[in-house]
Design a protein around this motif. Structure first.
Motif, PDB file in Angstrom:
ATOM      1  N   GLU A   1      -1.173   3.608 -20.623  1.00  0.00           N
ATOM      2  CA  GLU A   1      -1.783   3.562 -21.954  1.00  0.00           C
ATOM      3  C   GLU A   1      -2.186   4.972 -22.355  1.00  0.00           C
ATOM      4  O   GLU A   1      -2.265   5.876 -21.523  1.00  0.00           O
ATOM      5  N   LYS A   2      -2.462   5.110 -23.635  1.00  0.00           N
ATOM      6  CA  LYS A   2      -3.054   6.348 -24.138  1.00  0.00           C
ATOM      7  C   LYS A   2      -4.371   5.992 -24.780  1.00  0.00           C
ATOM      8  O   LYS A   2      -4.436   5.125 -25.644  1.00  0.00           O
ATOM      9  N   ARG A   3      -5.425   6.644 -24.337  1.00  0.00           N
ATOM     10  CA  ARG A   3      -6.746   6.453 -24.919  1.00  0.00           C
ATOM     11  C   ARG A   3      -7.237   7.804 -25.416  1.00  0.00           C
ATOM     12  O   ARG A   3      -7.313   8.766 -24.658  1.00  0.00           O
ATOM     13  N   LYS A   4      -7.559   7.828 -26.701  1.00  0.00           N
ATOM     14  CA  LYS A   4      -8.001   9.067 -27.362  1.00  0.00           C
ATOM     15  C   LYS A   4      -6.968  10.178 -27.185  1.00  0.00           C
ATOM     16  O   LYS A   4      -7.306  11.341 -26.978  1.00  0.00           O
ATOM     17  N   GLY A   5      -5.698   9.800 -27.188  1.00  0.00           N
ATOM     18  CA  GLY A   5      -4.612  10.769 -27.093  1.00  0.00           C
ATOM     19  C   GLY A   5      -4.282  11.237 -25.695  1.00  0.00           C
ATOM     20  O   GLY A   5      -3.383  12.047 -25.512  1.00  0.00           O
ATOM     21  N   LYS A   6      -4.999  10.739 -24.695  1.00  0.00           N
ATOM     22  CA  LYS A   6      -4.758  11.179 -23.319  1.00  0.00           C
ATOM     23  C   LYS A   6      -4.159  10.039 -22.505  1.00  0.00           C
ATOM     24  O   LYS A   6      -4.586   8.893 -22.618  1.00  0.00           O
ATOM     25  N   PRO A   7      -3.167  10.347 -21.647  1.00  0.00           N
ATOM     26  CA  PRO A   7      -2.524   9.279 -20.871  1.00  0.00           C
ATOM     27  C   PRO A   7      -3.393   8.815 -19.699  1.00  0.00           C
ATOM     28  O   PRO A   7      -4.066   9.609 -19.055  1.00  0.00           O
ATOM     29  N   ILE A   8      -3.363   7.510 -19.452  1.00  0.00           N
ATOM     30  CA  ILE A   8      -4.038   6.943 -18.286  1.00  0.00           C
ATOM     31  C   ILE A   8      -3.125   5.897 -17.657  1.00  0.00           C
ATOM     32  O   ILE A   8      -2.248   5.333 -18.314  1.00  0.00           O
ATOM     33  N   THR A   9      -3.330   5.656 -16.393  1.00  0.00           N
ATOM     34  CA  THR A   9      -2.613   4.626 -15.661  1.00  0.00           C
ATOM     35  C   THR A   9      -3.628   3.585 -15.221  1.00  0.00           C
ATOM     36  O   THR A   9      -4.664   3.930 -14.650  1.00  0.00           O
ATOM     37  N   ILE A  10      -3.330   2.315 -15.476  1.00  0.00           N
ATOM     38  CA  ILE A  10      -4.240   1.228 -15.137  1.00  0.00           C
ATOM     39  C   ILE A  10      -3.569   0.334 -14.094  1.00  0.00           C
ATOM     40  O   ILE A  10      -2.421  -0.079 -14.264  1.00  0.00           O
TER      41      ILE A  10
END
Length: 109
Positions: free
Chosen positions: A41-50
């Motif tokens: 996902e991208k949150r606030k323009g930054k990539p994250i892995t969940i």
């Protein structure tokens, strides 16, 4: 005379047990039948892995989160039974989890 010898003299019938030399990472995590879900996902323009879908104890999942963060040298958190890793590390996380014996399913892009 050290403390152990003094205790043996005071309590000769007591049997001492040697502690096992296992750390938290060497303890077996509960391996489930259902696959873990690895999302991007991208949150606030930054990539994250969940990483989601673990049905075992939350303490084991916290240990897994800590091990993943230290292995990848990234930040992250454990919230709502989900591991959130900063950055797009799906491929590396999937190989680490597969080596541990988990089934992993890639979800999203």
């Amino acid at each position: 005379m050290d403390l152990q010898d003094q205790l043996k003299n005071l309590f000769p019938e007591h049997i001492t047990e040697e502690p096992e030399n296992t750390s938290d990472t060497e303890k077996g995590l509960w391996i489930q039948d259902d696959p873990l879900l690895c999302k991007y996902e991208k949150r606030k323009g930054k990539p994250i892995t969940i990483i989601d879908g673990y049905t075992g104890a939350s303490e084991d999942f916290k240990l897994l989160a800590k091990e993943l963060k230290t292995t990848l040298s990234v930040g992250g958190s454990f919230k709502d039974d989900k591991i959130i890793i900063q950055g797009d590390y799906r491929d590396k996380i999937m190989t680490i989890l597969k080596d541990k014996g988990f089934l992993v399913k890639r979800v999203g892009g």
